[in-house]
Design an enzyme around this catalytic site. Structure first.
Site, mmCIF file in Angstrom:
data_model
loop_
_atom_site.group_PDB
_atom_site.id
_atom_site.type_symbol
_atom_site.label_atom_id
_atom_site.label_comp_id
_atom_site.label_asym_id
_atom_site.label_seq_id
_atom_site.Cartn_x
_atom_site.Cartn_y
_atom_site.Cartn_z
ATOM 1 N N LYS A 189 0.843 -1.196 0.000
ATOM 2 C CA LYS A 189 0.000 0.000 0.000
ATOM 3 C C LYS A 189 0.876 1.244 0.000
ATOM 4 C CE LYS A 189 -2.063 2.925 2.549
ATOM 5 N NZ LYS A 189 -1.952 4.053 1.605
ATOM 6 N N CYS B 145 13.373 10.526 7.159
ATOM 7 C CA CYS B 145 13.121 10.074 8.524
ATOM 8 C C CYS B 145 14.356 10.259 9.402
ATOM 9 C CB CYS B 145 12.690 8.624 8.514
ATOM 10 S SG CYS B 145 13.797 7.605 7.579
HETATM 11 P P1 NAD Z 1 2.172 8.273 7.651
HETATM 12 O O1 NAD Z 1 2.428 7.512 8.880
HETATM 13 O O2 NAD Z 1 1.100 9.289 7.651
HETATM 14 O O3 NAD Z 1 1.798 7.289 6.456
HETATM 15 C C1 NAD Z 1 2.594 6.171 6.148
HETATM 16 C C2 NAD Z 1 1.710 5.121 5.520
HETATM 17 O O4 NAD Z 1 0.729 4.722 6.474
HETATM 18 C C3 NAD Z 1 0.944 5.599 4.290
HETATM 19 O O5 NAD Z 1 0.881 4.555 3.350
HETATM 20 C C4 NAD Z 1 -0.424 5.898 4.848
HETATM 21 O O6 NAD Z 1 -1.450 5.766 3.899
HETATM 22 C C5 NAD Z 1 -0.568 4.857 5.935
HETATM 23 N N1 NAD Z 1 -1.509 5.269 6.978
HETATM 24 C C6 NAD Z 1 -1.797 6.541 7.377
HETATM 25 N N2 NAD Z 1 -2.725 6.527 8.353
HETATM 26 C C7 NAD Z 1 -3.032 5.224 8.586
HETATM 27 C C8 NAD Z 1 -3.916 4.564 9.477
HETATM 28 N N3 NAD Z 1 -4.706 5.249 10.311
HETATM 29 N N4 NAD Z 1 -3.955 3.206 9.449
HETATM 30 C C9 NAD Z 1 -3.180 2.512 8.605
HETATM 31 N N5 NAD Z 1 -2.336 3.080 7.714
HETATM 32 C C10 NAD Z 1 -2.252 4.421 7.706
HETATM 33 O O7 NAD Z 1 3.573 8.846 7.240
HETATM 34 P P2 NAD Z 1 3.901 9.780 5.998
HETATM 35 O O8 NAD Z 1 3.366 11.121 6.340
HETATM 36 O O9 NAD Z 1 3.495 9.145 4.725
HETATM 37 O O10 NAD Z 1 5.495 9.762 6.004
HETATM 38 C C11 NAD Z 1 6.211 10.533 6.869
HETATM 39 C C12 NAD Z 1 6.620 9.750 8.086
HETATM 40 O O11 NAD Z 1 7.315 8.565 7.716
HETATM 41 C C13 NAD Z 1 7.562 10.512 8.957
HETATM 42 O O12 NAD Z 1 7.183 10.410 10.292
HETATM 43 C C14 NAD Z 1 8.903 9.822 8.742
HETATM 44 O O13 NAD Z 1 9.804 9.935 9.775
HETATM 45 C C15 NAD Z 1 8.494 8.438 8.489
HETATM 46 N N6 NAD Z 1 9.536 7.721 7.741
HETATM 47 C C16 NAD Z 1 10.305 6.816 8.404
HETATM 48 C C17 NAD Z 1 11.305 6.127 7.755
HETATM 49 C C18 NAD Z 1 12.159 5.129 8.482
HETATM 50 O O14 NAD Z 1 12.773 4.312 7.845
HETATM 51 N N7 NAD Z 1 12.215 5.143 9.787
HETATM 52 C C19 NAD Z 1 11.520 6.353 6.400
HETATM 53 C C20 NAD Z 1 10.728 7.278 5.747
HETATM 54 C C21 NAD Z 1 9.715 7.953 6.438
#
Ligand code: NAD
Length: 486
Positions: A180, A291
């Protein structure tokens, strides 16, 4: 560079593009221009059900897991070649969809994605099981078995590459996957699925459900027939996946979440020019949407003013612009919404530290998704801009008076994804690196990363590691088979 002309805009399930059952669609927008690129199928619970069923069927009849490892390797290597052959298109897709610099998607993201896949593919026929030294006279064989159906839920900051961090180790070990992508950046995942089909991946082994996180993502998290979720995204959503697992089938959950990484500069004779370049790279790359972004500069007061002047000088030259222009060094953020969030933090920061650089409006910008670099000095370690993940080009500078204080400040965070330490005294650098609570510590550089090294965090940055051979442990379970003689 050839622009992508056709966007794949439907779900990929069981080896074909299909509409969402509801026939609903959601727009995916180019943040650089505000243009709607495509109306993409908006998958919901019914579509997740279909995708999981397709993955389960593909796993159950062993059409992929049952193939000789060398045969799986061949398919995945073919996919790596196809990614390279279609590199321009994939790079443009991620640039358009997420506002990423074409300079980065074409030089880093897409080649990196192919390289990661190739690296994992090559392990297919080079990993062995064990014979346990039981001493019993019977034979105890220990093998690694694929888990079954893996859900991969990924963010928008590196759409294609983050997906491959999950897909490559999951697929090479024989699992079937439902991917997803983030709402903001679905296009490259759909094209990737089509290329996987072309490479010979059997139908149902990779499925892509585009859609809303709280609907499609949640449905995957709660699904009783998903064996594991591998997630990269924010910490609050990571916590939700733990809940989903507890409320459903106790599926395994692997989380790569947020960070607030510290860039620690000690009282040393480090080359401040190199440090300033590292500091800027660490926080302004990908417009800070990384991240592991080094969003805190923890610097000894003996060098702070000199270093900060160099950082501000460099940052002031960074003007956000058109991500499709190869000369641009900072593009827009992924969306106007994300930019608003970052601007909100800049406002909060004005009451917490001293704003040395950063203005809200970027002249002539076609949308409000553009935010220039912001640098705050004299930020107390307790400030919100020093503790919360902003995910934008905002640097919080914290002065310290000793090595001990530097370590204490760096470690005083709910996160623990990455850190950097700068010193010309390697003994000191090594000592401090040992004390930093972070999954990756870079010495005299920032954000060092390779497919051969594990990546992940401590604390609320999550658990489980992506990349390296260790990532394969997440997608397999150990199985012991006893053979009794006589
Ligand atoms: P997000 O958590 O909003 O979304 C990530 C994924 O989760 C998306 O596919 C989204 O559709 C899904 N999602 C959102 N809400 C959900 C819910 N209620 N239930 C299930 N799935 C849900 O994050 P983002 O805004 O897309 O990305 C930014 C974040 O990702 C930042 O916090 C960043 O630090 C983190 N990140 C971490 C890494 C790592 O390796 N640690 C790498 C890249 C990004």
């Amino acid at each position: 560079m050839a622009a992508a002309t056709t966007f794949r805009d439907r779900l990929w399930i069981g080896g074909e593009f299909v509409d969402a059952r509801s026939e609903r669609r959601r727009p995916t927008v180019d943040p650089a221009t505000g243009r709607v690129l495509a109306e993409v199928a908006d998958g919901d619970e019914q579509d997740v059900d279909r995708a999981v069923a397709a993955a389960r069927a593909a796993f159950a009849d062993r059409r992929w897991a049952g193939r000789a490892p060398a045969a799986r390797k061949k398919v995945l290597l073919r996919l790596a070649d196809l990614i390279r052959a279609n590199a321009d298109e994939l790079a443009v897709l991620d640039s358009l969809d997420a506002g990423k610099l074409i300079a980065d998607t074409s030089a880093v993201d897409v080649p990196g994605t192919a390289a990661i896949l190739q690296w994992y593919a090559e392990t297919a026929d080079k990993t062995y099981g064990e014979i346990a030294p039981t001493g019993s006279g019977d034979l105890a064989l220990v093998s690694r078995e694929p888990l079954g159906v893996v859900a991969a839920v990924v963010p928008w900051n590196y759409p294609l590459e983050m997906a491959m961090w999950k897909l490559a180790p999951a697929l090479v070990t024989g699992n079937a996957v439902v991917l997803k992508p983030a709402e903001e950046s679905p296009l490259s995942a759909l094209r990737l699925a089509e290329l996987a089909d072309q490479a010979g991946l059997p139908p149902g082994v990779l499925n892509v459900v585009t859609g809303d996180g709280p609907v499609a993502g949640k449905a995957l998290g709660l699904h009783p027939d998903v064996d594991a979720v591998t997630f990269t995204g924010s910490t609050p959503v990571g916590k939700l996946f733990l809940e989903y697992a507890g409320r459903s089938n106790m599926k395994q959950v692997w989380l790569e979440c947020g960070g607030k990484s510290a860039n620690v500069v000690l009282d040393c004779n480090a080359d401040l020019d190199a440090v300033a370049n590292g500091v800027c790279f660490g926080i302004f790359t990908n417009a800070g949407q990384v991240c592991s972004a080094n969003s805190r500069l923890v610097v000894h007061r003996s060098v702070k003013d000199e270093l900060l002047a160099e950082v501000v000088k460099r940052a002031a030259k960074i003007r956000p612009g058109d991500p499709l222009d190869p000369a641009t060094v900072m593009g827009p953020l992924v969306s106007e919404r994300q930019a608003d969030r970052v601007r909100e933090y800049i406002e909060i920061g004005r009451g917490e530290g001293l704003l040395r650089l950063g203005d809200d409006a970027v002249d002539g910008a076609p949308t409000t998704a553009y935010v220039g670099p912001a640098v705050f000095d004299d930020v107390p370690p307790t400030a919100r801009i020093a503790r919360e993940e902003i995910f934008g080009p905002v640097l919080a500078v914290i002065g310290v008076d000793s090595e001990e204080e530097a370590v204490a400040v760096a470690n005083d965070s709910p996160f623990g994804l990455a850190a950097s330490v700068w010193s010309d005294d390697l003994r000191q650098a090594h000592r401090v690196a040992g004390l930093l609570r972070a999954g990756t510590v870079s010495v005299n550089t920032v954000d060092a990363l390779d497919v051969t090294t594990p990546f992940g965090g401590f604390g609320q940055s999550g658990f489980g590691r992506d990349l390296s051979l260790h990532a394969m442990e997440k997608f397999t379970a150990l199985k012991t088979t006893w053979v009794k003689y006589g």
